[in-house]
Design a protein around this motif. Structure first.
Motif, PDB file in Angstrom:
ATOM      1  N   PRO A 166     -14.598 -78.488 -19.847  1.00  0.00           N
ATOM      2  CA  PRO A 166     -13.911 -79.334 -18.864  1.00  0.00           C
ATOM      3  C   PRO A 166     -14.836 -80.330 -18.164  1.00  0.00           C
ATOM      4  O   PRO A 166     -14.436 -81.461 -17.884  1.00  0.00           O
ATOM      5  N   VAL A 167     -16.068 -79.932 -17.895  1.00  0.00           N
ATOM      6  CA  VAL A 167     -17.014 -80.845 -17.261  1.00  0.00           C
ATOM      7  C   VAL A 167     -17.318 -82.009 -18.199  1.00  0.00           C
ATOM      8  O   VAL A 167     -17.371 -83.168 -17.787  1.00  0.00           O
ATOM      9  N   THR A 168     -17.492 -81.712 -19.471  1.00  0.00           N
ATOM     10  CA  THR A 168     -17.751 -82.761 -20.460  1.00  0.00           C
ATOM     11  C   THR A 168     -16.572 -83.708 -20.577  1.00  0.00           C
ATOM     12  O   THR A 168     -16.743 -84.930 -20.644  1.00  0.00           O
ATOM     13  N   LEU A 169     -15.361 -83.174 -20.603  1.00  0.00           N
ATOM     14  CA  LEU A 169     -14.178 -84.022 -20.719  1.00  0.00           C
ATOM     15  C   LEU A 169     -13.926 -84.848 -19.466  1.00  0.00           C
ATOM     16  O   LEU A 169     -13.392 -85.954 -19.537  1.00  0.00           O
ATOM     17  N   ALA A 170     -14.305 -84.337 -18.308  1.00  0.00           N
ATOM     18  CA  ALA A 170     -14.062 -85.041 -17.057  1.00  0.00           C
ATOM     19  C   ALA A 170     -15.113 -86.108 -16.769  1.00  0.00           C
ATOM     20  O   ALA A 170     -14.854 -87.030 -16.006  1.00  0.00           O
ATOM     21  N   SER A 171     -16.276 -85.988 -17.374  1.00  0.00           N
ATOM     22  CA  SER A 171     -17.340 -86.957 -17.120  1.00  0.00           C
ATOM     23  C   SER A 171     -17.107 -88.221 -17.948  1.00  0.00           C
ATOM     24  O   SER A 171     -16.898 -88.129 -19.159  1.00  0.00           O
TER      25      SER A 171
END
Length: 62
Positions: free
Chosen positions: A24-29
């Protein structure tokens, strides 16, 4: 053999926690998906492989 399965389960749990937080962090960045796509797919492949290997080895114990 039991120790090997326990080690595989521990690695599987740790990788699962990393993936639950990391994807999720990768997708949100912004812009990170293009850079991290191969790493995410490789990690998911390792996760699936760990599940299969752990299941096969566990079938010999139980």
């Amino acid at each position: 053999m039991t120790l090997v399965v326990q080690l595989l389960v521990f690695i599987l749990v740790m990788l699962s926690i990393i993936l639950v937080v990391g994807i999720p962090v990768t997708l949100a960045s912004p812009g990170q998906w293009e850079k991290s796509k191969n790493l995410v797919y490789t990690s998911i492949g390792i996760w699936v492989g760990l599940i299969i290997v752990t299941g096969i080895l566990n079938s010999f114990i139980a």
